[in-house]
Write a protein that holds these residues in place. Sequence first.
Motif, mmCIF file in Angstrom:
data_model
loop_
_atom_site.group_PDB
_atom_site.id
_atom_site.type_symbol
_atom_site.label_atom_id
_atom_site.label_comp_id
_atom_site.label_asym_id
_atom_site.label_seq_id
_atom_site.Cartn_x
_atom_site.Cartn_y
_atom_site.Cartn_z
ATOM 1 N N LEU A 54 -5.120 22.395 -21.603
ATOM 2 C CA LEU A 54 -4.174 23.314 -22.228
ATOM 3 C C LEU A 54 -3.711 22.806 -23.584
ATOM 4 N N ILE A 55 -3.478 21.508 -23.699
ATOM 5 C CA ILE A 55 -2.988 20.963 -24.962
ATOM 6 C C ILE A 55 -4.027 21.135 -26.059
ATOM 7 N N LEU A 89 -3.870 13.036 -37.435
ATOM 8 C CA LEU A 89 -2.740 13.532 -36.648
ATOM 9 C C LEU A 89 -1.522 12.640 -36.841
ATOM 10 N N ARG A 90 -1.733 11.341 -36.831
ATOM 11 C CA ARG A 90 -0.613 10.414 -37.036
ATOM 12 C C ARG A 90 -0.052 10.545 -38.451
ATOM 13 N N GLU A 111 1.842 10.872 -28.838
ATOM 14 C CA GLU A 111 0.637 10.077 -29.000
ATOM 15 C C GLU A 111 -0.393 10.375 -27.913
ATOM 16 N N GLY A 112 0.060 10.605 -26.699
ATOM 17 C CA GLY A 112 -0.871 10.953 -25.623
ATOM 18 C C GLY A 112 -1.606 12.250 -25.904
ATOM 19 N N ASP A 113 -0.889 13.241 -26.471
ATOM 20 C CA ASP A 113 -1.529 14.504 -26.842
ATOM 21 C C ASP A 113 -2.563 14.276 -27.934
ATOM 22 N N PHE A 114 -2.235 13.437 -28.911
ATOM 23 C CA PHE A 114 -3.171 13.144 -29.992
ATOM 24 C C PHE A 114 -4.475 12.574 -29.435
ATOM 25 N N ILE A 115 -4.351 11.700 -28.457
ATOM 26 C CA ILE A 115 -5.539 11.062 -27.880
ATOM 27 C C ILE A 115 -6.406 12.091 -27.161
ATOM 28 N N VAL A 116 -5.776 12.985 -26.403
ATOM 29 C CA VAL A 116 -6.528 14.044 -25.713
ATOM 30 C C VAL A 116 -7.260 14.920 -26.724
ATOM 31 N N MET A 117 -6.575 15.305 -27.785
ATOM 32 C CA MET A 117 -7.189 16.152 -28.819
ATOM 33 C C MET A 117 -8.358 15.441 -29.492
ATOM 34 N N ALA A 118 -8.142 14.185 -29.878
ATOM 35 C CA ALA A 118 -9.189 13.435 -30.575
ATOM 36 C C ALA A 118 -10.404 13.233 -29.669
ATOM 37 N N ASP A 119 -10.168 12.915 -28.416
ATOM 38 C CA ASP A 119 -11.272 12.739 -27.475
ATOM 39 C C ASP A 119 -12.076 14.028 -27.335
ATOM 40 N N TYR A 120 -11.369 15.142 -27.189
ATOM 41 C CA TYR A 120 -12.045 16.420 -26.956
ATOM 42 C C TYR A 120 -12.840 16.878 -28.176
ATOM 43 N N PHE A 121 -12.181 16.986 -29.324
ATOM 44 C CA PHE A 121 -12.851 17.564 -30.484
ATOM 45 C C PHE A 121 -13.971 16.676 -31.015
ATOM 46 N N SER A 122 -13.839 15.375 -30.884
ATOM 47 C CA SER A 122 -14.900 14.483 -31.366
ATOM 48 C C SER A 122 -16.186 14.650 -30.564
ATOM 49 N N GLN A 123 -16.106 15.222 -29.371
ATOM 50 C CA GLN A 123 -17.271 15.395 -28.518
ATOM 51 C C GLN A 123 -17.910 16.782 -28.639
ATOM 52 N N GLN A 124 -17.312 17.662 -29.462
ATOM 53 C CA GLN A 124 -17.839 19.008 -29.602
ATOM 54 C C GLN A 124 -18.901 19.083 -30.698
#
Length: 221
Positions: A54-55, A89-90, A111-124
């Motif tokens: 969701l985030i 993001l930071r 910061e936890g949200d940033f990590i989820v976003m970075a992990d997801y988009f970097s893999q697309q």
Amino acid sequence: MTGARILRDIMRSGKLWKWHLLLLVWVLLQQYPTGSLASEGADGQTERPQAFPLIVQSCFPCHGPQGQSRSPAIPSLAGLPRDYLLKVLRSFSHGGRFGTVMGRLVQGYDEGDFIVMADYFSQQSFTIPRQTTDWRLVDRGRVLHRRYCRDCHGDPETPSEAGVPHLHGGWMDYLRWTLWDYLVGVNQGDDEMADQLSLLMRRHGTKGVEALLHYYANGEP
């Protein structure tokens, strides 16, 4: 209440909270047809849409489904390096980078949200959009890129440095505004980037910058 109305009300408020953002996302996502988040199977039948955190979906209304932007004014996030995404993001969060709305929207995340976003988009996977370019500027921009930018940013034939994004296929309008933000000091880059941009401007001026933009928008080596 429309998505635009919610966004306007949020931007007028003194603080932004994550739940406000998620409410905005829910409203705006209703504007996307289901097929935009679905894939077609081998038998030609449309498969059920992929489930996204969701985030992460909170980024889709602006940056496009799965981070593939459809707007020349907004960058695609798909395929960008994880470390680069975290850094940006930071920077937005701490005021080191300028954006029309991102500086305020990012305050609703941690910061936890940033990590989820970075992990997801970097893999697309990233798909290069079609843009109108001038072949003469593309040819000149290719030479300038190899002289001033390739060592760090690479190109389709050369890997970039760790944590540094490729620039090929980026939206021309967005890259133009972002480069000028770096040149005037609104955005804070590292010393090497600042030196290279300054050198490019001294030797080739605004025409050199425009040639680079056409080369990147062309998306080819």
